[in-house]
Design a protein around this motif. Sequence first.
Motif, PDB file in Angstrom:
ATOM      1  N   CYS A   1      -1.706  23.728 -34.864  1.00 46.94           N
ATOM      2  CA  CYS A   1      -1.642  23.866 -33.416  1.00 46.94           C
ATOM      3  C   CYS A   1      -2.363  25.150 -33.077  1.00 46.94           C
TER       4      CYS A   1
ATOM      5  N   HIS B   1      -5.057  26.212 -30.864  1.00 48.51           N
ATOM      6  CA  HIS B   1      -5.556  24.976 -30.295  1.00 48.51           C
ATOM      7  C   HIS B   1      -7.001  25.250 -29.905  1.00 48.51           C
TER       8      HIS B   1
ATOM      9  N   HIS C   1      -2.350  20.401 -24.871  1.00 51.79           N
ATOM     10  CA  HIS C   1      -1.835  19.516 -25.915  1.00 51.79           C
ATOM     11  C   HIS C   1      -0.347  19.330 -25.680  1.00 51.79           C
TER      12      HIS C   1
ATOM     13  N   HIS D   1       3.532  18.756 -27.287  1.00 54.35           N
ATOM     14  CA  HIS D   1       4.481  18.816 -28.400  1.00 54.35           C
ATOM     15  C   HIS D   1       5.638  17.866 -28.099  1.00 54.35           C
TER      16      HIS D   1
ATOM     17  N   HIS E   1       1.336  22.064 -23.082  1.00 55.33           N
ATOM     18  CA  HIS E   1       0.879  23.452 -23.098  1.00 55.33           C
ATOM     19  C   HIS E   1      -0.537  23.533 -22.564  1.00 55.33           C
TER      20      HIS E   1
ATOM     21  N   THR F   1       3.063  29.103 -31.558  1.00 58.19           N
ATOM     22  CA  THR F   1       4.226  28.435 -32.152  1.00 58.19           C
ATOM     23  C   THR F   1       3.893  27.795 -33.488  1.00 58.19           C
TER      24      THR F   1
END
Length: 276
Positions: free
Chosen positions: A18, A21, A138, A140, A157, A228
Amino acid sequence: MFTIPLLLLSVVPQVFGCADHQNFMRPGHNEKRQLNISNTGRTPTYWAYEASFNWGKLSPDYHLCQDGTQQSPIALGLNQGLSLYHQPDFSGYPSEVLGNYYNWGYGPAFTFYREPGNYTSLPYMTVDGERMYMTGWHIHSPADHTVGGDRSKAEIHYVHYTADGHERAVVAIRLDPGREDSPFFAQFPPAIHFNDTSAIQNLDMDPMQAIREVSNFSEFWTYKGSLTSPPCKEGLQWFLARNILFTSRLQMQDILGASTFSARAEQEVWGHEVNV
Ligand SMILES: [Zn+2]
């Protein structure tokens, strides 16, 4: 214990970090509007969301995952109040932005087109006079952040960078199934599955639409946090809308059907300065 044979990863490189990104695109060779995601920033990983407590053990480069003081995500609640300051101004989001719709390996994602190295052509939000440039979004699942102990089905996000290309802020919105179609998600074709990370669709999207669907982001929490996923880099400002963006049941089934577990455990650290 969680292990993935390295050999497997070498032939199945679609498990991507992630991280920031930070994949970006270059114009393709054949079609005028066909854009391709370059490999930049999408490196195979050997960490897993299911084992996020152990990331600090995997590499010295990941030490912040273990000893950082502003790690994300965290639990939030109305007992912390809402932010009175730092209201993001989204007037730098155009209504149509061209980019690539794809799956980042864990769920639906979108990256805006830009020339390599150029961030200032991207949509931007302004916070306390500073422009922060949105590279894409993106999803989650389930949500990273809980509110009052409740965890939504998913969380989107909006990732923002500085003009010189450093991760700067994430605008986060929780997603849950409701009664009607979300106009934001109605912009997109059916989600691309997490096993199909080479698929890319070019389209225009309106990033402001999700903001509208959470009361123009008029109520939110903000705090100092981190990526994260490893290397859990700190120095990002997080903004989480108080309102949930509701999709239809079918839209949420489409999102969840294309997603796999990607929520890091909440972090029990102390340096977040919530709403400060
Ligand atoms: Zn994220």
